[in-house]
Scaffold this motif. Structure first.
Motif, PDB file in Angstrom:
ATOM      1  N   HIS A  55      31.193  53.138  22.246  1.00  0.00           N
ATOM      2  CA  HIS A  55      30.323  54.222  22.682  1.00  0.00           C
ATOM      3  C   HIS A  55      29.516  53.723  23.876  1.00  0.00           C
ATOM      4  CE1 HIS A  55      31.279  56.524  19.115  1.00  0.00           C
ATOM      5  NE2 HIS A  55      31.044  55.434  18.389  1.00  0.00           N
ATOM      6  N   PRO A  56      29.742  54.313  25.057  1.00  0.00           N
ATOM      7  CA  PRO A  56      29.012  53.869  26.239  1.00  0.00           C
ATOM      8  C   PRO A  56      27.574  54.386  26.256  1.00  0.00           C
ATOM      9  CG  PRO A  56      30.522  55.628  26.814  1.00  0.00           C
ATOM     10  CD  PRO A  56      30.749  55.319  25.366  1.00  0.00           C
ATOM     11  N   ALA A  57      26.711  53.615  26.879  1.00  0.00           N
ATOM     12  CA  ALA A  57      25.317  53.997  27.155  1.00  0.00           C
ATOM     13  C   ALA A  57      24.562  54.436  25.911  1.00  0.00           C
ATOM     14  CB  ALA A  57      25.277  55.089  28.221  1.00  0.00           C
ATOM     15  N   PRO A  62      24.890  48.942  27.734  1.00  0.00           N
ATOM     16  CA  PRO A  62      26.089  49.490  28.377  1.00  0.00           C
ATOM     17  C   PRO A  62      27.067  50.124  27.379  1.00  0.00           C
ATOM     18  CG  PRO A  62      25.626  47.287  29.201  1.00  0.00           C
ATOM     19  CD  PRO A  62      24.683  47.535  28.062  1.00  0.00           C
ATOM     20  N   TRP A  63      27.144  49.535  26.164  1.00  0.00           N
ATOM     21  CA  TRP A  63      28.041  50.084  25.149  1.00  0.00           C
ATOM     22  C   TRP A  63      27.724  49.465  23.796  1.00  0.00           C
ATOM     23  CZ3 TRP A  63      31.554  47.105  22.318  1.00  0.00           C
ATOM     24  CH2 TRP A  63      31.713  45.788  22.753  1.00  0.00           C
ATOM     25  N   THR A  64      28.269  50.088  22.758  1.00  0.00           N
ATOM     26  CA  THR A  64      28.156  49.557  21.404  1.00  0.00           C
ATOM     27  C   THR A  64      29.443  49.888  20.647  1.00  0.00           C
ATOM     28  OG1 THR A  64      26.741  49.420  19.447  1.00  0.00           O
ATOM     29  CG2 THR A  64      27.033  51.593  20.422  1.00  0.00           C
ATOM     30  N   PHE A  65      29.718  49.104  19.609  1.00  0.00           N
ATOM     31  CA  PHE A  65      30.893  49.382  18.781  1.00  0.00           C
ATOM     32  C   PHE A  65      30.704  50.670  17.998  1.00  0.00           C
ATOM     33  CE2 PHE A  65      31.559  44.655  18.804  1.00  0.00           C
ATOM     34  CZ  PHE A  65      32.837  44.671  19.345  1.00  0.00           C
ATOM     35  N   ILE A 104      33.777  50.149  31.316  1.00  0.00           N
ATOM     36  CA  ILE A 104      32.528  50.374  30.589  1.00  0.00           C
ATOM     37  C   ILE A 104      31.466  50.919  31.538  1.00  0.00           C
ATOM     38  CG2 ILE A 104      30.614  49.209  29.411  1.00  0.00           C
ATOM     39  CD1 ILE A 104      33.006  49.436  27.573  1.00  0.00           C
ATOM     40  N   THR A 105      31.370  50.336  32.724  1.00  0.00           N
ATOM     41  CA  THR A 105      30.384  50.787  33.708  1.00  0.00           C
ATOM     42  C   THR A 105      30.631  52.235  34.091  1.00  0.00           C
ATOM     43  OG1 THR A 105      30.093  48.549  34.554  1.00  0.00           O
ATOM     44  CG2 THR A 105      29.434  50.353  36.009  1.00  0.00           C
ATOM     45  N   GLU A 106      31.886  52.578  34.343  1.00  0.00           N
ATOM     46  CA  GLU A 106      32.219  53.954  34.706  1.00  0.00           C
ATOM     47  C   GLU A 106      31.922  54.913  33.556  1.00  0.00           C
ATOM     48  OE1 GLU A 106      35.957  56.763  36.097  1.00  0.00           O
ATOM     49  OE2 GLU A 106      36.244  54.594  36.000  1.00  0.00           O
ATOM     50  N   ALA A 107      32.284  54.529  32.341  1.00  0.00           N
ATOM     51  CA  ALA A 107      32.031  55.387  31.183  1.00  0.00           C
ATOM     52  C   ALA A 107      30.531  55.598  30.988  1.00  0.00           C
ATOM     53  CB  ALA A 107      32.649  54.778  29.927  1.00  0.00           C
TER      54      ALA A 107
END
Length: 136
Positions: A55-57, A62-65, A104-107
């Motif tokens: 899950h981004p942001a 930046p993300w998490t599981f 990840i950055t784009e998402a």
């Protein structure tokens, strides 16, 4: 005769195995066509395909599981944070950050800021601290 391995246990074992040596898998980004639901695929030489939801942001990270499951195995989804070891999560996190940084950055940049998953609050935890997703 050994009892069959439950589907959730297969997923946990696959995640732990991937964390033991990330080079034992072939990894690929799986776009879910959603700003808040993305996944990474880890394919093992025996044909097992582990899908790891990210899950981004979330919570200014930046993300998490999210969850993980074995493709085409009914009932195999597990909560990564609750069911897998910190060591495996750490290794896979480092690998994802290195290999999938641009994805990840784009998402994260394109996430829908009005979605629950992109709010700055911990949307996974109930106020009582049980760690269960809110029902409302």
């Amino acid at each position: 005769m050994a009892a069959p391995v439950p589907p959730t246990e297969r997923t946990i074992r696959a995640f732990e195995l991937a964390g033991d040596d990330v080079k034992d898998c072939t990894w690929a980004w799986e776009d879910r066509h959603s700003p808040t639901k993305k996944a990474i695929r880890a394919e093992f030489s025996n044909g097992t395909v582990l899908i790891i939801d990210v899950h981004p942001a979330v919570n200014r990270k930046p993300w998490t599981f999210g969850g993980a499951y074995i493709r085409d195995v009914q009932g195999s989804e597990v909560n990564i944070d609750a069911e897998t070891s910190a060591d495996a999560r750490r290794e896979i996190t480092a690998f994802i950050n290195e290999v999938f940084a641009s994805e990840i950055t784009e998402a994260a940049a394109n996430v829908n800021s009005n979605s629950r998953a992109s709010q700055s609050a911990d949307w996974r935890a109930k106020p009582d601290g049980s760690g269960q997703k809110p029902t409302s």
